[in-house]
Design a protein around this motif. Structure first.
Motif, PDB file in Angstrom:
ATOM      1  N   PHE A 209       0.818  -1.212   0.000  1.00  0.00           N
ATOM      2  CA  PHE A 209       0.000   0.000   0.000  1.00  0.00           C
ATOM      3  C   PHE A 209       0.856   1.268   0.000  1.00  0.00           C
ATOM      4  O   PHE A 209       0.568   2.217  -0.733  1.00  0.00           O
ATOM      5  N   MET A 210       1.906   1.281   0.803  1.00  0.00           N
ATOM      6  CA  MET A 210       2.730   2.488   0.923  1.00  0.00           C
ATOM      7  C   MET A 210       3.315   2.920  -0.426  1.00  0.00           C
ATOM      8  O   MET A 210       3.116   4.058  -0.842  1.00  0.00           O
ATOM      9  N   PRO A 211       4.023   2.056  -1.134  1.00  0.00           N
ATOM     10  CA  PRO A 211       4.548   2.505  -2.431  1.00  0.00           C
ATOM     11  C   PRO A 211       3.431   2.752  -3.442  1.00  0.00           C
ATOM     12  O   PRO A 211       3.575   3.629  -4.302  1.00  0.00           O
ATOM     13  N   ALA A 212       2.318   2.020  -3.333  1.00  0.00           N
ATOM     14  CA  ALA A 212       1.244   2.188  -4.311  1.00  0.00           C
ATOM     15  C   ALA A 212       0.590   3.554  -4.180  1.00  0.00           C
ATOM     16  O   ALA A 212       0.217   4.170  -5.178  1.00  0.00           O
ATOM     17  N   VAL A 213       0.472   4.032  -2.943  1.00  0.00           N
ATOM     18  CA  VAL A 213      -0.230   5.300  -2.748  1.00  0.00           C
ATOM     19  C   VAL A 213       0.665   6.483  -3.124  1.00  0.00           C
ATOM     20  O   VAL A 213       0.189   7.586  -3.385  1.00  0.00           O
ATOM     21  N   THR A 214       1.964   6.285  -3.142  1.00  0.00           N
ATOM     22  CA  THR A 214       2.860   7.403  -3.429  1.00  0.00           C
ATOM     23  C   THR A 214       3.462   7.365  -4.837  1.00  0.00           C
ATOM     24  O   THR A 214       4.154   8.280  -5.235  1.00  0.00           O
ATOM     25  N   THR A 215       3.224   6.291  -5.581  1.00  0.00           N
ATOM     26  CA  THR A 215       3.897   6.149  -6.873  1.00  0.00           C
ATOM     27  C   THR A 215       3.495   7.258  -7.841  1.00  0.00           C
ATOM     28  O   THR A 215       2.382   7.769  -7.798  1.00  0.00           O
ATOM     29  N   PHE A 216       4.433   7.681  -8.691  1.00  0.00           N
ATOM     30  CA  PHE A 216       4.041   8.570  -9.784  1.00  0.00           C
ATOM     31  C   PHE A 216       4.522   8.038 -11.125  1.00  0.00           C
ATOM     32  O   PHE A 216       3.990   8.357 -12.156  1.00  0.00           O
ATOM     33  N   ILE A 217       5.514   7.153 -11.089  1.00  0.00           N
ATOM     34  CA  ILE A 217       6.045   6.637 -12.361  1.00  0.00           C
ATOM     35  C   ILE A 217       5.022   5.756 -13.060  1.00  0.00           C
ATOM     36  O   ILE A 217       4.748   5.903 -14.251  1.00  0.00           O
ATOM     37  N   ILE A 218       4.406   4.845 -12.274  1.00  0.00           N
ATOM     38  CA  ILE A 218       3.455   3.908 -12.878  1.00  0.00           C
ATOM     39  C   ILE A 218       2.282   4.666 -13.486  1.00  0.00           C
ATOM     40  O   ILE A 218       1.899   4.439 -14.640  1.00  0.00           O
ATOM     41  N   SER A 219       1.720   5.627 -12.721  1.00  0.00           N
ATOM     42  CA  SER A 219       0.564   6.356 -13.234  1.00  0.00           C
ATOM     43  C   SER A 219       0.982   7.274 -14.386  1.00  0.00           C
ATOM     44  O   SER A 219       0.213   7.518 -15.317  1.00  0.00           O
ATOM     45  N   ASP A 220       2.199   7.762 -14.324  1.00  0.00           N
ATOM     46  CA  ASP A 220       2.713   8.615 -15.390  1.00  0.00           C
ATOM     47  C   ASP A 220       2.780   7.851 -16.704  1.00  0.00           C
ATOM     48  O   ASP A 220       2.351   8.333 -17.750  1.00  0.00           O
ATOM     49  N   LEU A 221       3.330   6.634 -16.641  1.00  0.00           N
ATOM     50  CA  LEU A 221       3.559   5.864 -17.858  1.00  0.00           C
ATOM     51  C   LEU A 221       2.302   5.172 -18.349  1.00  0.00           C
ATOM     52  O   LEU A 221       2.027   5.134 -19.546  1.00  0.00           O
ATOM     53  N   LEU A 222       1.535   4.610 -17.420  1.00  0.00           N
ATOM     54  CA  LEU A 222       0.401   3.779 -17.825  1.00  0.00           C
ATOM     55  C   LEU A 222      -0.933   4.490 -17.702  1.00  0.00           C
ATOM     56  O   LEU A 222      -1.923   4.057 -18.276  1.00  0.00           O
ATOM     57  N   GLY A 223      -0.979   5.577 -16.922  1.00  0.00           N
ATOM     58  CA  GLY A 223      -2.275   6.181 -16.606  1.00  0.00           C
ATOM     59  C   GLY A 223      -2.624   7.384 -17.459  1.00  0.00           C
ATOM     60  O   GLY A 223      -3.788   7.711 -17.605  1.00  0.00           O
ATOM     61  N   GLY A 224      -1.641   8.060 -18.008  1.00  0.00           N
ATOM     62  CA  GLY A 224      -1.939   9.241 -18.789  1.00  0.00           C
ATOM     63  C   GLY A 224      -2.504  10.362 -17.937  1.00  0.00           C
ATOM     64  O   GLY A 224      -2.474  10.297 -16.706  1.00  0.00           O
ATOM     65  N   SER A 225      -3.054  11.380 -18.619  1.00  0.00           N
ATOM     66  CA  SER A 225      -3.449  12.586 -17.892  1.00  0.00           C
ATOM     67  C   SER A 225      -4.730  12.392 -17.089  1.00  0.00           C
ATOM     68  O   SER A 225      -4.955  13.061 -16.107  1.00  0.00           O
ATOM     69  N   LYS A 226      -5.546  11.422 -17.503  1.00  0.00           N
ATOM     70  CA  LYS A 226      -6.846  11.257 -16.844  1.00  0.00           C
ATOM     71  C   LYS A 226      -6.719  10.800 -15.399  1.00  0.00           C
ATOM     72  O   LYS A 226      -7.485  11.200 -14.547  1.00  0.00           O
ATOM     73  N   SER A 227      -5.773   9.911 -15.160  1.00  0.00           N
ATOM     74  CA  SER A 227      -5.680   9.383 -13.794  1.00  0.00           C
ATOM     75  C   SER A 227      -4.464   9.947 -13.094  1.00  0.00           C
ATOM     76  O   SER A 227      -3.497   9.245 -12.829  1.00  0.00           O
ATOM     77  N   MET A 228      -4.527  11.216 -12.787  1.00  0.00           N
ATOM     78  CA  MET A 228      -3.437  11.827 -12.040  1.00  0.00           C
ATOM     79  C   MET A 228      -3.532  11.402 -10.589  1.00  0.00           C
ATOM     80  O   MET A 228      -4.598  11.427  -9.977  1.00  0.00           O
ATOM     81  N   LEU A 229      -2.422  10.969 -10.043  1.00  0.00           N
ATOM     82  CA  LEU A 229      -2.388  10.556  -8.640  1.00  0.00           C
ATOM     83  C   LEU A 229      -1.629  11.598  -7.834  1.00  0.00           C
ATOM     84  O   LEU A 229      -0.971  12.476  -8.387  1.00  0.00           O
ATOM     85  N   ILE A 230      -1.687  11.451  -6.532  1.00  0.00           N
ATOM     86  CA  ILE A 230      -1.056  12.457  -5.668  1.00  0.00           C
ATOM     87  C   ILE A 230       0.441  12.536  -5.929  1.00  0.00           C
ATOM     88  O   ILE A 230       1.041  13.611  -5.888  1.00  0.00           O
ATOM     89  N   GLY A 231       1.034  11.400  -6.251  1.00  0.00           N
ATOM     90  CA  GLY A 231       2.456  11.383  -6.581  1.00  0.00           C
ATOM     91  C   GLY A 231       2.759  12.260  -7.787  1.00  0.00           C
ATOM     92  O   GLY A 231       3.716  13.038  -7.790  1.00  0.00           O
ATOM     93  N   ASN A 232       1.902  12.147  -8.825  1.00  0.00           N
ATOM     94  CA  ASN A 232       2.096  12.964 -10.018  1.00  0.00           C
ATOM     95  C   ASN A 232       1.932  14.442  -9.710  1.00  0.00           C
ATOM     96  O   ASN A 232       2.680  15.290 -10.199  1.00  0.00           O
ATOM     97  N   LEU A 233       0.923  14.699  -8.879  1.00  0.00           N
ATOM     98  CA  LEU A 233       0.627  16.088  -8.521  1.00  0.00           C
ATOM     99  C   LEU A 233       1.848  16.736  -7.868  1.00  0.00           C
ATOM    100  O   LEU A 233       2.268  17.836  -8.243  1.00  0.00           O
ATOM    101  N   ILE A 234       2.436  16.021  -6.918  1.00  0.00           N
ATOM    102  CA  ILE A 234       3.600  16.552  -6.215  1.00  0.00           C
ATOM    103  C   ILE A 234       4.760  16.729  -7.194  1.00  0.00           C
ATOM    104  O   ILE A 234       5.435  17.762  -7.215  1.00  0.00           O
TER     105      ILE A 234
END
Lengths: 278, 348
Positions: A209-234
């Motif tokens: 859970f800890m790395p999943a909630v903070t990740t930005f690389i995975i969402s950056d590469l696989l998620g695109g702009s629609k699924s911005m996560l807190i990691g991406n935001l930071i």
């Protein structure tokens, strides 16, 4: 045994290390999060925190939490049976299976995630295969599902290993004792094995859970702009928008949430077993 | 003789290249205390695990009340086991451990409570129900393990060296308690131990095992007094074992002398093993005995002195073990007398 003064001297390098690389950076982040740049000067302000609680950002946080939760649950559902099978006595290919799960971890994290790009792309391997057998192409990439897939893929070993360790350590005579007392395999599992493996499950949940909630690389590469996560935001605040103050405030909030969760988890895992890697 | 409850018929067990059990034939009589006695690695625990259902024999059959139970998994057998290291469930307290079997049988909660309390009383652990098992001493854990098995009212209780981890004094107390419990509850006990004294103290029947075979089955007195072979004689108590010859009935030659004995039915000049217990060697004044020797060591053992007596008779030399309540000086010469009925002659 070392004497008191010698002990203190031995501790000194670690104290200096933590001060330089842990405490000072955190103090800096706190400082940035509590200040605003006005007319070229930094002045004290709560505004960064206030801004973090705007609906847009709350949405991002909730989405991060939700995706991390789904990934953790998926890791648990996939990982527990794998760990159970590997730890069972009859299973002979234990080291080979363990090897299979660990090999990807020897590869660079970024590289592994990039390979999913190649698999899921519109003209990627999977879609080429689908159209090859006459099926319509699927839009797989840049969805929340792709992000969850990436998280599960990357963090699954962190779920399997602590559960496997606990199950492997379990005294087999306990299981025999339960059978002896009339427990069929279902009863043995639910009354004995599962309760005894909770420390491993809790470690696994924490470590996924800890790395999943903070990740930005995975969402950056696989998620695109629609699924911005807190990691991406930071990441954006620091790398693109250059709003270090707001980025720091978001970091502090994320850290606070993780800290609270971690405390709760360790309180439940009161035996401190489970071979936590943290 | 009572009713046969369990029959082991020609049971063999092979692990890889090793034969652990070699054609074991054994029956267990209802409400009796049977002990499997032997050195470690003799197959006694494997025999117990086969009865419990944790091992499958390579060949042979296992009958319970006349019907084969080989295909019955452990949880369906009417036996309960007390494991060597107790195997108490660490995630449950004492009462929950004891209640485990009853909860699985879906017995009503108030009935369970009653039975658990009754068991705690039986094993002298009243008031310990809420304690975590890790907080108990070895002896207490042992009692919980026994209570956890007995509460299910098994037809047979299997005990795998249950007292092995306890200190001597506690072990002696538990031996008596276990024996009392067995008689009071009228449950068949199958007990595994390597401690010959324990076996003799507690059992109705002892089966002495070695190298995967049963050497002798019998009442403790018979096993001790009439060992069938040199292994049993040596394993049960201390012995002087000598090679001898039977020239005729009631006469045996060993240690360079001819002795009267009570054994007959041997072929003329058949070679035999002669067993004499140390307490059966009577020490007399030098020259007045059948044999003479020099006292090499004297050790005080409380009730008696344990002596090693070096005997030379022509070419024949032997170090005798003898017990005597009278002390002899180290280095002095003594005589030894052995009564005819205390000489045990066994076929080689």
């Amino acid at each position: 045994m070392l004497k008191g003064s010698a002990k203190r001297a031995a501790v000194a390098p670690y104290v200096i290390w933590s001060a330089l690389f842990v405490i000072i950076p955190i103090l800096l982040v706190i400082y940035y999060s509590l200040t605003m740049e006005t007319d070229g000067k930094l002045v004290f302000s709560w505004a960064n925190y206030a801004r973090a609680f705007q609906p847009t950002y709350i949405d991002v946080m909730l989405r991060s939490g939700r995706l991390a939760l789904i990934s953790t649950a998926a890791c648990l559902l996939i990982g527990y049976p794998v760990a159970y099978i590997m730890a069972s006595r009859e299973f002979e290919n234990r080291s080979f299976l363990l090897f299979l799960f660990l090999v990807p971890m020897w590869m660079n994290f970024l590289l592994r995630t990039y390979s999913w790009l190649a698999l899921l792309e519109n003209n990627g391997i999977l879609n080429t295969f689908l159209s090859g057998i006459g099926l319509p192409k699927l839009a797989l990439l840049y969805t929340n599902k792709a992000v969850v897939l990436g998280m599960v893929y990357n963090f699954l070993p962190f779920m399997i290993l602590p559960i496997y360790t606990v199950l492997k350590k379990m005294d087999h005579s306990l299981i025999e004792a339960a059978q002896d007392l009339g427990a069929d395999s279902r009863n043995v599992f639910f009354r004995l094995v599962l309760p005894l493996s909770t420390p491993g499950v809790i470690s696994g949940i924490t470590m996924v859970f800890m790395p999943a909630v903070t990740t930005f690389i995975i969402s950056d590469l696989l998620g695109g702009s629609k699924s911005m996560l807190i990691g991406n935001l930071i990441e954006q605040q620091f790398m693109k928008v250059s709003d270090w103050n707001f980025g720091s405030a978001m970091s502090m909030i994320l850290m606070g949430v993780v800290l609270v969760l971690f405390t709760v988890f360790t309180m439940v895992d009161k035996d401190g077993e489970g071979g936590a890697l943290y | 003789m009572g009713e046969r409850l369990i029959d082991l018929i020609d049971v063999c067990k092979v692990f890889g290249q090793t034969t652990v059990l070699n054609h074991i034939n054994l029956f267990i009589v209802k409400n009796k205390f049977l002990t499997l006695l032997g050195p470690s690695g003799c197959g006694k625990t494997t025999t117990l695990r086969i009865i419990g259902g944790f091992e499958t024999p390579t060949a042979g059959d296992l009958l319970f009340e006349g019907k084969s139970i080989l295909n019955l998994p452990p949880h369906k057998r009417k036996v309960n086991t007390v494991f060597q290291r107790y195997a108490l469930f660490p995630n449950m307290n004492v009462a929950d451990n004891i209640a485990f079997g009853l909860r699985i049988k879906k017995v009503k909660a108030d009935v369970i409570n009653g039975k658990v309390n009754e068991m705690l009383r039986l094993v002298n652990l009243r008031g310990f129900g809420k304690r975590p098992v890790a907080s108990l001493s070895g002896g207490q854990q042992q009692r919980v393990a026994i209570a956890r098995a007995l509460v299910n009212e098994p037809e047979v209780l299997l005990l795998d060296e249950p007292l092995g981890a306890l200190d001597l004094k506690l072990r002696k107390e538990m031996q008596i308690e276990l024996k009392n419990m067995q008689q009071k509850l009228g449950i068949t006990f199958v007990y595994v131990t390597h401690d010959q004294e324990e076996a003799l103290t507690m059992s109705d029947t002892v089966a002495v095992m070695n190298a995967g075979e049963i050497q002798q089955i019998g009442a403790p007195e018979d096993i001790y007094n009439e060992p069938k072979n040199a292994f049993v004689a040596n394993f049960i108590g201390e012995s002087n074992i000598l090679g001898g010859v039977m020239p005729e009935d009631y006469r045996v030659v060993f240690a360079g002398n001819t002795f009267e004995c009570v054994d007959r039915g041997f072929e003329k000049d058949e070679e035999v093993d002669v067993v004499i217990r140390p307490e059966d060697v009577r020490i007399v004044e030098s020259g007045k005995g059948q044999l003479t020797g020099i006292v090499r060591t004297v050790i005080f053992k409380g009730v008696h002195y344990e002596m090693l007596i070096d005997m030379k008779n022509g070419d024949f030399e032997f170090l005798w073990k003898a017990h005597s309540t009278v002390m002899s000086e180290k280095g002095s010469a003594v005589g030894m007398v052995i009564a005819p009925d205390l000489i045990h002659v066994m076929r080689k």
